[in-house]
Design an enzyme around this catalytic site. Structure first.
Site, short mmCIF file in Angstrom:
data_model
loop_
_atom_site.label_atom_id
_atom_site.label_comp_id
_atom_site.label_asym_id
_atom_site.label_seq_id
_atom_site.Cartn_x
_atom_site.Cartn_y
_atom_site.Cartn_z
N PHE A 215 39.01 39.48 34.81
CA PHE A 215 40.26 39.10 34.57
C PHE A 215 39.98 38.18 35.35
CE2 PHE A 215 43.44 43.46 33.83
CZ PHE A 215 42.35 43.98 32.16
N MET B 49 33.99 44.41 37.77
CA MET B 49 35.77 44.32 36.95
C MET B 49 36.21 43.73 38.29
SD MET B 49 36.04 48.02 37.63
CE MET B 49 34.22 48.51 38.00
N PRO B 50 36.55 41.88 38.16
CA PRO B 50 36.89 41.30 39.02
C PRO B 50 38.27 41.17 38.42
CG PRO B 50 34.57 40.48 38.86
CD PRO B 50 35.57 41.77 37.51
N TYR B 51 39.35 40.17 39.54
CA TYR B 51 39.86 40.07 38.99
C TYR B 51 40.56 38.30 39.89
CZ TYR B 51 45.80 39.40 39.21
OH TYR B 51 46.97 38.82 39.43
#
Lengths: 69, 69, 69, 69, 69, 69
Positions: free
Chosen positions: C43, C1-3
């Protein structure tokens, strides 16, 4: 799909996994309650910062803690 | 002169230097290809965040990994 | 779930929706290709910053553009 | 009530507590001198980033240091 | 002295001053309740980001809204 | 190659280009003087945030200004 970044000082060995859990739950609920944001796509990232690396009022938090503040 | 900040969870001991290199090269190329940005002044910073400190859907990534997600 | 946070200067009226789309697709693919990250929870946030508000080499980008840099 | 975030590479064991103090004092004074901001509510946070995790010109700082740059 | 940064998409003209107030109050209370942090030195900053500039799952939020997501 | 991000409230129409210039020069000099960092690769980015969007002590800065604080 909010992104919440919580930055705090790391003190006394850091906060517990339980406290982190409460911050994650609380921030996610806040965005859901106030803005109707979907928890499935709400990110909460907690950064713990050494007290030497955090300054307020022109001093590091390390110095302030020594002075009892 | 773009600034790219990539935040990911630190899992299984973290990503390798080779993977970091690929992220840096890839992000720098992306900015050059799409916007014509000069690689010489493109910064890429990778933050690896402990799974206890990253929440999604109201739970920490640590909890989600235990549940097999 | 990278940002992924991409910060660039806003020049000539800003980048187009098509360019933003390419940045979003490219950054999402990069994280998938290099680290196997799930695009569903990746994201990408683009911040466009006025040239007066971005400094490099001790000068604002506005000043540098006037000098032909 | 400014928030100043200084991100630098961690090299040679990191910067000293004295250097951090100078960055905190300097950034706080800068905001006071230029904008009249109250030091009591000025935050300065220093992030030290591993050289593998910082890229410029498409390479990590680790690689650049090996090449003598 | 926590710093909380809430990033959300700007949709339908943006959120109201009342909603911003509730986010500020809620985040400040959360830090006080979970960690005992002093509200006097808790910062909450809300960034509203255009839907073209926010990507998830490889698409901009603008595109997703058109598809009814 | 430091990255300095200065976040302040936007008040009375915002700060002037001259003040921004002074912040950029001052932050760049600070990093050079304290840590010997090369100005050529020092980034300074100023974010001006609406007073409704900045909270301290559980209130927005807009509310505080009304109360004369």
């Amino acid at each position: 799909m909010p992104y919440v970044n919580i930055r705090i000082t790391r003190e006394h060995g850091g906060i517990t996994a339980e406290q982190k859990k409460q911050l994650i739950e609380g921030a996610t609920s806040l965005l859901k309650d106030v803005l109707g944001k979907n928890p499935q796509t709400t990110f909460v990232i907690i950064d713990e910062v050494e007290t030497d690396n955090w300054g307020i009022a022109g001093e590091s938090v390390t110095e302030r803690r020594k002075q009892g503040e």
